[in-house]
Design an enzyme around this catalytic site. Structure first.
Site, PDB file in Angstrom:
ATOM      1  N   CYS A  68     -11.442   3.045  -0.717  1.00  0.00           N
ATOM      2  CA  CYS A  68     -10.152   3.539  -0.224  1.00  0.00           C
ATOM      3  C   CYS A  68      -9.839   2.778   1.052  1.00  0.00           C
ATOM      4  CB  CYS A  68     -10.245   5.041   0.056  1.00  0.00           C
ATOM      5  SG  CYS A  68      -8.774   5.702   0.864  1.00  0.00           S
ATOM      6  N   THR A  69      -8.569   2.415   1.182  1.00  0.00           N
ATOM      7  CA  THR A  69      -8.159   1.589   2.331  1.00  0.00           C
ATOM      8  C   THR A  69      -8.484   2.215   3.683  1.00  0.00           C
ATOM      9  OG1 THR A  69      -6.032   2.700   2.133  1.00  0.00           O
ATOM     10  CG2 THR A  69      -6.223   0.513   1.147  1.00  0.00           C
ATOM     11  N   HIS A  70      -8.531   3.545   3.737  1.00  0.00           N
ATOM     12  CA  HIS A  70      -8.715   4.211   5.030  1.00  0.00           C
ATOM     13  C   HIS A  70     -10.169   4.259   5.480  1.00  0.00           C
ATOM     14  CE1 HIS A  70      -4.664   5.447   4.195  1.00  0.00           C
ATOM     15  NE2 HIS A  70      -4.598   6.231   5.252  1.00  0.00           N
TER      16      HIS A  70
ATOM     17  N   CYS B 286      -4.158  -1.304  -1.995  1.00  0.00           N
ATOM     18  CA  CYS B 286      -4.306   0.145  -2.114  1.00  0.00           C
ATOM     19  C   CYS B 286      -5.233   0.362  -3.301  1.00  0.00           C
ATOM     20  CB  CYS B 286      -2.949   0.783  -2.379  1.00  0.00           C
ATOM     21  SG  CYS B 286      -2.999   2.550  -2.743  1.00  0.00           S
TER      22      CYS B 286
ATOM     23  N   ASP C  33       0.859  -1.183   0.000  1.00  0.00           N
ATOM     24  CA  ASP C  33       0.000   0.000   0.000  1.00  0.00           C
ATOM     25  C   ASP C  33       0.897   1.235   0.000  1.00  0.00           C
ATOM     26  OD1 ASP C  33      -2.363   1.643   0.359  1.00  0.00           O
ATOM     27  OD2 ASP C  33      -1.802   1.855   2.459  1.00  0.00           O
ATOM     28  N   SER C  34       0.284   2.379  -0.213  1.00  0.00           N
ATOM     29  CA  SER C  34       1.028   3.634  -0.132  1.00  0.00           C
ATOM     30  C   SER C  34       1.476   3.923   1.305  1.00  0.00           C
ATOM     31  CB  SER C  34       0.148   4.778  -0.633  1.00  0.00           C
ATOM     32  OG  SER C  34      -1.065   4.800   0.086  1.00  0.00           O
TER      33      SER C  34
ATOM     34  N   GLU D 175      -6.128   8.719   9.507  1.00  0.00           N
ATOM     35  CA  GLU D 175      -4.766   8.616  10.053  1.00  0.00           C
ATOM     36  C   GLU D 175      -4.654   9.350  11.383  1.00  0.00           C
ATOM     37  OE1 GLU D 175      -1.425   8.941   7.553  1.00  0.00           O
ATOM     38  OE2 GLU D 175      -2.262   7.412   6.226  1.00  0.00           O
TER      39      GLU D 175
END
Ligand code: DGL
Length: 278
Positions: A193-195, A75, A12-13, A155
């Protein structure tokens, strides 16, 4: 070492893909995983396709050097932009992204064929979700919204409270207009989106009780397990010591451990994170 006991590469990023890794661990508790988070260069979601492809291919090379037997692009932005390039570079390696399983799950879930997708700017602009959904269900009407600020909120750990609720409401409002015509509104919303699984509760509240949320992390883990099974690459439980994780990042072991623990849903020690250069 038998070929099935080699690790699965996941990247992932940054830390976001740990939400996907968490699901992969649940789905395949006997596998070994090498996870690489490109924390030095995140976010990918605001970058151009050429840059995302270049970064993603470099990461794939680093994971291939770790002798992986398969690769998961955990990602959404990198899956949307770089999946064909990575497959072209490593034609022998099974490579799976998160967009196709997410699109499939959305198509299976939606009754009225109206599907909302929320993702990063780059994922929305590239149109990969929109294409993957319409390929599977040509009459589907897909509305996509870029929700870049939600990445930072996840985050920061601001996954609840007035700021998270306000941001989710503001981003989702255009998707669920017009309020009066219920049948024209999406009945399914893809967290592209992963988040976003971290903000699932506020997103679901904003979307309203009639909207089904599709999380590509869980559906990807099932698809990866199935593909490894189909190509005879699943590890045999009798082979080894159960689940093992190796965590690599390109910068900031402390930040990776602190934020990553929340995304992975289990504690990561700073000493568990190896910093590498690509
Ligand atoms: N991992 C990215 C994605 O799923 C979100 C973070 C970023 O923009 O790099 O699209």
């Amino acid at each position: 070492v038998s070929s099935t006991s080699r690790p699965i590469g996941v990247f992932d990023s940054g830390v976001g893909g740990l939400t996907v890794l968490a699901q992969l661990c649940i789905e395949m508790p006997d596998e070994q995983f090498v996870y690489l988070g490109d924390t030095a260069r995140l976010p990918y979601g605001t970058k151009s396709p050429d840059t995302v492809i270049r970064y993603a291919v470099q990461i794939a090379q680093a994971l291939v050097a770790c002798n992986v037997k398969a690769m998961v692009i955990a990602c959404n932005t990198a899956s949307a932009m770089a999946l064909p390039a990575i497959r072209a570079h490593f034609p022998e390696l099974p490579v799976m992204g998160v967009v196709e399983p997410g699109a499939q799950a959305a198509v299976n879930t939606s009754r009225n064929g109206r599907i909302g997708v929320i993702a990063t700017e780059a994922t929305v602009r590239g149109g990969a979700y929109q294409r993957a959904i319409v390929q599977r269900r040509p009459e589907a009407i897909v509305t996509a919204a870029a929700c870049q600020l939600l990445v930072a909120l996840a985050e920061e750990g601001w996954t609840d409270g007035p700021v998270a609720r306000g941001a989710a409401a503001r981003y989702l409002e255009p998707l669920f207009e017009p309020r009066a015509l219920r049948e024209l509104r999406p009945d399914t919303l893809v967290l592209g989106c992963t988040h976003f699984p971290m903000l699932r509760a506020v997103i679901a509240d904003s979307a309203g009780p009639t909207v089904q949320i599709v999380d590509s992390a869980a559906t990807t883990a099932r698809a990866v397990r199935q593909q490894l099974h189909d190509c005879g690459q699943l590890r045999n439980a009798a082979d080894g010591a159960g689940l093992r994780l190796r965590l690599l990042a390109t910068d900031g072991a402390g930040r990776f451990a602190a934020i990553g623990s929340r995304f992975l849903g289990r504690s990561i020690a700073v000493s568990d994170v190896e910093i590498i250069d690509l």
